[in-house]
Enzyme design. Structure first.
Site: not given
Length: 345
Positions: A64, A175, A209-210, A232, A320
């Protein structure tokens, strides 16, 4: 290791629904590696390499492109910008951050602050409160003129560069730009090593995706994979304050063989095949289970008539945040095992 590519991927802004800049970067890199490079209706970039057998199985790898960020929800008359998150944030990581506000006409650097009194005039009880992400605002330094520059729906990302720290690499958007790097570099390794494959290989650089695996789901319905591989990041909680049983992965211990999360359970035969390939090629790995969360491999597994699926992940500390940290040896291990798997198919 192609660190320049990883740097450009991580530093290019692209939140869910606004991945176009990342897609353009990847498309330029993919042109010489794949037979076809196409963009689907949702914006995912679907790159295909035909194999030696036109009737062979279809292997779809999902990477992603989106990073967590914000969409502008309001601009006040004084030019303060309010935002709505796209992706999961821990608000404790948002205080006093530098950000980039991205518009169609240009980008504006800004600072993100929490509403309320500064330390010199706040009470102790005020400083104990943790605001929600929607309680933060952005100041781009233009005052009321910001209302003429920034519109509702423009997007915002954190504004920090990639840095190298020995074997460790730190950046925002690891990410999941590490997956975008892997989707390109595994093919580049196949070419450099002179290895071919029988399968039809599809590397899909997916959108959104998130916010729910949305792009991977539409790609899976179109491609109908026999084997789906989600790439991922995953947690590396090998840090103070986290019990050993909750660390998920350890930096420097190899790529992660992702067995389970909230969205799917990996195919047992694929798990055994990847383990055998890793051992045969002396590629370090670690088995991983994530207590929560999901990844694109689940969308590949569950779409249409279904597919055998697995996740290949890279352990990441401080996920994150703007300080996501990986170990380059884990990244290279993921590249090598993916290349070995494709060459075996």
């Amino acid at each position: 290791m192609n660190i320049d590519l990883l740097k450009r991927l991580c530093e290019t802004p692209g939140v869910p629904g606004h991945e176009h800049r990342v897609r353009e970067l990847i498309a330029a890199e993919a042109a010489e590696l794949f037979d076809t490079v196409e963009t689907d209706v949702m914006g995912s970039l679907v790159c295909t390499r035909e194999g030696a057998d036109a009737d062979a199985e279809r292997v779809v790898i999902a990477c992603h492109m989106d990073e967590i960020g914000f969409l502008v929800s309001h601009v006040s008359d004084k030019g303060f910008i309010h935002v709505s998150p796209v992706g999961g944030f821990d608000p404790r990581n948002l205080f006093s951050r530098r950000v980039l506000v991205c518009t169609d006409e240009g980008d504006y650097r800004g600072i993100m602050m929490a509403e309320g009194k500064p330390i010199h005039i706040s009470a102790p009880e005020d400083r104990k409160k943790v605001p929600e992400p929607t309680d933060f605002f952005i100041d781009i330094g233009l005052g009321a003129a910001a209302k003429e520059k920034v519109r509702v729906g423009d997007f915002v990302v954190m504004d920090e560069p990639l840095v190298e720290m020995g074997d460790r690499i730190v950046s925002k958007a690891m990410d999941n730009r590490i997956a975008c790097w892997l989707g390109l570099e595994l093919v580049r390794k196949l070419v450099a090593d002179g290895r071919s494959h029988t399968c039809k290989l599809v590397v899909a650089f997916t959108v959104q995706e998130e916010v729910g695996l949305r792009g991977a789901r539409t790609v899976a319905f179109e491609q109908r994979p026999h084997i789906g591989i989600g790439i991922d990041t995953t947690l590396a909680c090998d840090t103070p304050g986290v019990p050993e049983r909750d660390r998920t992965t350890e930096l420097g211990a190899g790529f992660g063989l992702h067995l389970k999360d909230s969205s799917f359970i990996a195919d047992g035969a694929l798990v055994r095949e990847f383990e055998a390939l890793a051992r045969a090629n002396e590629i370090p790995f670690q088995r991983t289970i994530l207590a929560g969360g999901g990844m694109d491999g689940a969308a590949l597994q569950q779409a249409a008539a279904g597919a055998r699926a697995i996740g290949i992940v890279v352990g990441t500390r401080y996920i994150h945040t703007v300080c996501e940290m990986i170990d380059r040896r884990d990244l290279l291990a993921a590249r090598d095992v993916l290349a070995a798997f494709v060459a075996a198919h």
